[in-house]
Design an enzyme around this catalytic site. Sequence first.
Site, PDB file in Angstrom:
ATOM      1  CB  ALA A  16      -0.820  -0.131   1.216  1.00 16.06           C
ATOM      2  CB  VAL A  17       0.480   4.956  -0.003  1.00 15.29           C
ATOM      3  CG1 VAL A  17       1.218   5.954  -0.354  1.00 15.29           C
ATOM      4  CG2 VAL A  17      -0.877   4.979  -0.770  1.00 15.29           C
ATOM      5  CG  ASN A  37       0.381  -6.268  -1.479  1.00 10.44           C
ATOM      6  OD1 ASN A  37       0.567  -5.519  -0.625  1.00 10.44           O
ATOM      7  ND2 ASN A  37      -0.684  -6.821  -2.018  1.00 10.44           N
ATOM      8  CB  SER A 133       6.510   9.533  12.499  1.00 12.44           C
ATOM      9  OG  SER A 133       5.668  10.605  12.549  1.00 12.44           O
ATOM     10  CE  LYS A 187       4.495   7.184  14.326  1.00 12.73           C
ATOM     11  NZ  LYS A 187       3.389   6.997  13.888  1.00 12.73           N
ATOM     12  CG  HIS A 190       5.467  10.908  17.248  1.00 11.80           C
ATOM     13  ND1 HIS A 190       4.275  10.698  16.294  1.00 11.80           N
ATOM     14  CD2 HIS A 190       6.094  11.695  16.410  1.00 11.80           C
ATOM     15  CE1 HIS A 190       4.300  11.320  15.179  1.00 11.80           C
ATOM     16  NE2 HIS A 190       5.628  12.100  15.403  1.00 11.80           N
ATOM     17  CG  ASN A 191       0.784   8.350  16.347  1.00 12.87           C
ATOM     18  OD1 ASN A 191       1.964   8.708  15.975  1.00 12.87           O
ATOM     19  ND2 ASN A 191       0.200   7.744  15.528  1.00 12.87           N
ATOM     20  CD  GLU A 194       0.068  12.830  14.283  1.00 18.72           C
ATOM     21  OE1 GLU A 194       1.168  12.078  14.128  1.00 18.72           O
ATOM     22  OE2 GLU A 194      -0.888  12.067  13.896  1.00 18.72           O
TER      23      GLU A 194
END
Length: 484
Positions: A16-17, A37, A133, A187, A190-191, A194
């Site tokens: 995915a992206v 994938n 991130s 993390k 961190h979010n 955020e």
Amino acid sequence: MTEQGNLAQIGVVGLAVMGSNLARNFARNGHTVAVYNRSTEKTRNFMANHGAEGDFIPSETITDFVASLEKPRRAIIMVQAGNATDAVIHQLADAMDDGDIIIDGGNALYTDTIRREQEIADRGLNFVGAGISGGEEGALNGPAIMPGGPEKTWEALGPLLESIAANVDGVPCVTHIGPDGAGHFVKMVHNGIEYADMQVIGEAYQLLRYGAGMTPAEIAEVFRTWNAGDLDSYLIDITAEVLAQVDAETGKPLIDLIVDSAGQKGTGRWTVKAALDLGIPVTGIGEAVFARALSGATNQRQATIGNLPSGTLTTLAELGVDRDTFIEDVRRALYASKLVAYAQGFDEITAGSADHNWNVDPRDLATIWRGGCIIRAKFLNRIVEAYNANPELPTLLLDPYFKAELAGLIDSWRRVVTLATQIGQPIPVFASSLSYYDSLRIDRLPAALIQGQRDYFGAHTYQRVDKPGTYHTLWSGNRTEIEA
Ligand code: 6PG
């Protein structure tokens, strides 16, 4: 060609992206990258669109994918957090050998990471939960990376991750954070930060828009100016971009056409849940998570909008508040509340690290968060300096630099909280952060009364300020005090 033939130094599972951009980033930095994938179509599309950007080895089965990796094998999983992650981890582990490394680069819950690391260690392999991130753009051009897992994996992973991470002043935005779930824990926090950071920016916008009556375009300009000062950060920068955006169809500011109901995938909520268990008041993050929940409570809001008494409200004009002074006050309130959110986030990391014996160094985080990640901001340099000067800081707010900053912010902060209340605009993080700050600052809290109440109804006992020991008052008897 490598020593081991045409093998890949790193593999990416999940195209995915995020996964696809990470694979491209590795390739651009000179690595041969194995890609896989679950649906082969995605792998083929990836090769058709990006195959020419570097050396990729596509595979249609996990076994072929694993066979295309040089040893120790390193495979990063970029699939949606949850059950899918467990399935892929075990498929990989089945095909791998002792010493190989499975890296989970998704936003996994750190307790899942701890469990997974144990399961994988029991199979003789290494598992690294790595927070990544920076969103899609960061994955492609340089994210901040927070790997946990066994320290010994850093030797095989460090140079690879350093080559693709963002870089600030020659320092790559990646370091080994600590063992097992440490990477995903930080993390997660961190979010959480955020969330608070986004909410304080939202509160500033709300006040300028519906308090000062400014247009989105005018506010975009204000944010651009702020971005040139202490608040210089990615989130302030993109805020100006969002506010300046005009809808092509209607010619209206896009912001006015976006439904005011904020989504959340879970990391903010996890940060608060973990903080509750650790007993760390992350009030700014908590209010930010709840503000998103409230915004999404559509049925409730349909019933309440315009349908609850407001009391007597006033306007900034009626109060004779000068617009430019107000804008500067709001900037300072935002800055102060943001400081509180970071201080609380770092408190949670310190507590989580102590609880799990992770030995996380807060300076590492402040250093790697300076670039690549969503909360990247100029002021993280100050946080590094603060912990360099005193690694044992009881709270970031006590660092001499931040203390001096707060001295210059506090009066504005109080004014903004008062004015927002008078004009009836919600500022959950501005207000709760100020209460948190005052709670830390004053010498007597109502907790004494709570202790009295607890002793009254449940004989929960209390301690006295004037002598040692634990006491209970015989509330339903003759009200004398006994030593408990
Ligand atoms: C990042 C982001 C990223 C994502 C989060 C938050 O660091 O790159 O934090 O991980 O934006 O999933 O998403 P929600 O706002 O949907 O919870």
